[in-house]
Design an enzyme around this catalytic site. Structure first.
Site, PDB file in Angstrom:
ATOM      1  N   ASN A   8      -1.460  96.172 -37.738  1.00 10.28           N
ATOM      2  CA  ASN A   8       0.148  96.238 -37.106  1.00 10.28           C
ATOM      3  C   ASN A   8       1.115  96.332 -38.395  1.00 10.28           C
ATOM      4  O   ASN A   8       0.972  95.581 -39.226  1.00 10.28           O
ATOM      5  CB  ASN A   8       0.570  95.116 -36.310  1.00 10.28           C
ATOM      6  CG  ASN A   8       1.783  95.123 -35.986  1.00 10.28           C
ATOM      7  OD1 ASN A   8       2.634  95.983 -36.278  1.00 10.28           O
ATOM      8  ND2 ASN A   8       2.422  94.172 -34.856  1.00 10.28           N
ATOM      9  N   ALA A  10       4.004  96.675 -38.973  1.00  9.64           N
ATOM     10  CA  ALA A  10       5.147  95.501 -39.054  1.00  9.64           C
ATOM     11  C   ALA A  10       4.760  94.268 -39.237  1.00  9.64           C
ATOM     12  O   ALA A  10       5.799  93.287 -39.451  1.00  9.64           O
ATOM     13  CB  ALA A  10       5.736  95.653 -37.606  1.00  9.64           C
ATOM     14  N   CYS A  11       3.396  93.898 -39.450  1.00  7.17           N
ATOM     15  CA  CYS A  11       3.032  92.293 -39.811  1.00  7.17           C
ATOM     16  C   CYS A  11       2.804  92.370 -41.483  1.00  7.17           C
ATOM     17  O   CYS A  11       1.880  93.029 -41.714  1.00  7.17           O
ATOM     18  CB  CYS A  11       1.930  91.845 -38.943  1.00  7.17           C
ATOM     19  SG  CYS A  11       1.165  90.663 -39.210  1.00  7.17           S
ATOM     20  N   GLY A  12       3.450  91.438 -41.743  1.00  4.28           N
ATOM     21  CA  GLY A  12       3.099  91.259 -43.250  1.00  4.28           C
ATOM     22  C   GLY A  12       1.626  90.575 -43.715  1.00  4.28           C
ATOM     23  O   GLY A  12       1.240  91.069 -44.531  1.00  4.28           O
ATOM     24  N   ARG A  15      -0.174  93.988 -43.484  1.00  5.37           N
ATOM     25  CA  ARG A  15      -0.322  94.751 -44.476  1.00  5.37           C
ATOM     26  C   ARG A  15      -0.947  94.131 -45.844  1.00  5.37           C
ATOM     27  O   ARG A  15      -1.368  94.942 -46.480  1.00  5.37           O
ATOM     28  CB  ARG A  15       1.544  95.112 -44.674  1.00  5.37           C
ATOM     29  CG  ARG A  15       2.223  95.706 -43.662  1.00  5.37           C
ATOM     30  CD  ARG A  15       3.435  95.936 -44.390  1.00  5.37           C
ATOM     31  NE  ARG A  15       4.124  95.014 -44.745  1.00  5.37           N
ATOM     32  CZ  ARG A  15       5.150  94.079 -43.872  1.00  5.37           C
ATOM     33  NH1 ARG A  15       5.047  94.366 -42.702  1.00  5.37           N
ATOM     34  NH2 ARG A  15       5.911  93.266 -44.494  1.00  5.37           N
TER      35      ARG A  15
END
Length: 141
Positions: A8, A10-12, A15
């Site tokens: 995802n 949008a997820c740190g 990432r």
């Protein structure tokens, strides 16, 4: 080494996990599971391979977990899996599958357990500034 990450962007944590994989010199197959969720059988297999229960693989924070009544302990694994497939944001992330195993990589450095230890030769710092690997590529405890 073959590596697949259910990601995802949008997820740190997701990432950071992806960047750790790339830091090992591996370009993984990236599946944005919110757009392309695994089917129920694939998801069940990944969860089992990671050593988690289906309930442990559900994401509660920032999801409709409560609204969908998923906290009910009477729900079966099959019912929980169906909810996760119907509402992919419920799938905890990132799930990573490699030749060395499958892990829910929370925290992101959990991915180090399923990547070749000699793949790292330099430092790695998460986007929040937390050091994960030292200058020689060794895991910081």
């Amino acid at each position: 080494m073959t590596v697949t990450i259910y990601h995802n962007p949008a997820c740190g944590t997701s990432r950071n996990t992806l960047e750790l994989i790339r830091h090992a010199g591996i370009e993984p197959t990236v599946i944005e599971y919110l757009k392309t969720p695994p089917n129920k059988e694939e998801l069940a297999k990944m969860i089992a391979a990671s050593g988690l229960s289906v309930r442990e693989a559900i994401r509660e924070k920032g999801t409709p977990y409560e609204e969908l009544g998923l906290a009910d302990p009477a729900l079966s694994d099959d019912q929980l899996l169906e909810a996760m497939i119907a509402t992919p944001i419920l799938i905890n992330r990132p799930l990573v599958v490699t030749d060395m195993g499958t892990r829910l990589c929370r925290p992101s450095e959990a991915v180090l357990d399923i990547l070749a230890p000699d793949a790292f030769t330099s430092a790695f710092v998460k986007e929040d500034g937390e050091a994960v690997l030292d200058a020689e590529g060794k895991r910081i405890v």
